[in-house]
Scaffold this active site. Structure first.
Site, PDB file in Angstrom:
ATOM      1  N   LYS A  11      -9.059 -69.885  -8.494  1.00  0.00           N
ATOM      2  CA  LYS A  11      -7.816 -70.384  -9.062  1.00  0.00           C
ATOM      3  C   LYS A  11      -7.208 -71.460  -8.143  1.00  0.00           C
ATOM      4  CE  LYS A  11      -7.034 -66.042 -11.531  1.00  0.00           C
ATOM      5  NZ  LYS A  11      -6.054 -64.965 -11.841  1.00  0.00           N
ATOM      6  N   TYR A  51      -7.720 -67.242 -21.807  1.00  0.00           N
ATOM      7  CA  TYR A  51      -6.783 -66.129 -21.615  1.00  0.00           C
ATOM      8  C   TYR A  51      -6.183 -65.633 -22.934  1.00  0.00           C
ATOM      9  CZ  TYR A  51      -6.883 -66.355 -16.476  1.00  0.00           C
ATOM     10  OH  TYR A  51      -7.267 -66.295 -15.151  1.00  0.00           O
ATOM     11  N   ASN A 114      -3.589 -64.805  -7.494  1.00  0.00           N
ATOM     12  CA  ASN A 114      -4.509 -63.829  -6.916  1.00  0.00           C
ATOM     13  C   ASN A 114      -5.935 -64.373  -6.729  1.00  0.00           C
ATOM     14  OD1 ASN A 114      -5.262 -63.875  -9.535  1.00  0.00           O
ATOM     15  ND2 ASN A 114      -4.862 -61.717  -9.968  1.00  0.00           N
ATOM     16  N   HIS A 117     -10.756 -65.222 -10.628  1.00  0.00           N
ATOM     17  CA  HIS A 117     -10.963 -64.554 -11.916  1.00  0.00           C
ATOM     18  C   HIS A 117     -12.412 -64.109 -11.991  1.00  0.00           C
ATOM     19  CE1 HIS A 117     -11.248 -63.849 -16.240  1.00  0.00           C
ATOM     20  NE2 HIS A 117     -12.412 -64.464 -16.155  1.00  0.00           N
ATOM     21  N   GLU A 128     -16.740 -66.313 -21.962  1.00  0.00           N
ATOM     22  CA  GLU A 128     -16.209 -67.183 -20.903  1.00  0.00           C
ATOM     23  C   GLU A 128     -17.282 -68.144 -20.377  1.00  0.00           C
ATOM     24  OE1 GLU A 128     -14.500 -64.366 -18.145  1.00  0.00           O
ATOM     25  OE2 GLU A 128     -12.949 -63.766 -19.583  1.00  0.00           O
TER      26      GLU A 128
END
Ligand code: IDP
Ligand code: MG
Length: 158
Positions: A11, A51, A114, A117, A128
């Site tokens: 991220k 998402y 965080n 992913h 994905e």
């Protein structure tokens, strides 16, 4: 355990904080094989699709804008039971609660920022991977020179 492929994203916080190399190292050291790798600022429409499962959640809008706010590294990883292995290496979603030794547990403090992913099921991984590496020739077929040492050839690669 079947040979699986899974999608990992670094991220924007991981990229800004200079953690790309160390996080990639965790996956490499574990013995996961990199079969796809790209860096982009991904467009909103793709992130919304990625998402979509969280569309109704209160954190969705922030999540999509944060993920589109800067560079993201997308990785396709392959290995025996790779989906679960990657989730374990990542640690719990809330980095403050993630176990030491995990990526989130060692490098983060935040619930939303965080770092990584990872696909959470074979269905999610297929969806994905198609989203981020769906184009022709985007995944690389190769045999790591150490494959026969990462796994037991007789028991696991037959
Ligand atoms: P995961 O990334 O561990 O699979 P998910 O529940 O799929 O966690 O949530 C997707 C992402 O949305 C998380 O990685 C995190 O960035 C963000 N997120 C999830 N729950 C919360 C929350 O309660 N507060 C803030 N951000 C959240
Ligand atoms: Mg998830």
């Amino acid at each position: 355990m079947a040979m699986e492929r899974t999608l990992v994203l670094f991220k924007p916080d991981a990229v800004h904080r200079g953690l790309m190399g160390r996080i990639l190292g965790r996956f490499e050291e574990k013995g996961l094989k990199v079969v796809g790798l790209k860096m982009r600022v991904f467009e909103r429409a793709l992130l919304e699709q990625h998402y979509a499962v969280h569309k109704e959640r209160p954190f969705y809008a922030n999540l999509v804008s944060y993920m589109g706010s800067g560079p993201v590294v997308a990785l396709a990883l392959e290995g025996k039971g790779a989906i679960e292995v990657v989730r374990k290496l990542m640690g719990k979603t809330n980095s403050a609660q993630a176990e030491p030794g995990t990526i989130r547990g060692d490098f983060g403090m935040s619930f939303s920022n965080n770092l990584v992913h990872g696909s959470d099921s074979p269905e999610a991984a297929a969806k994905e991977l198609a989203l981020f590496f769906g184009g022709a020739g985007e995944l690389v077929e190769w045999t790591p020179a150490d494959l026969a040492w990462v796994y037991s050839v007789k028991e696991e690669l037959a």
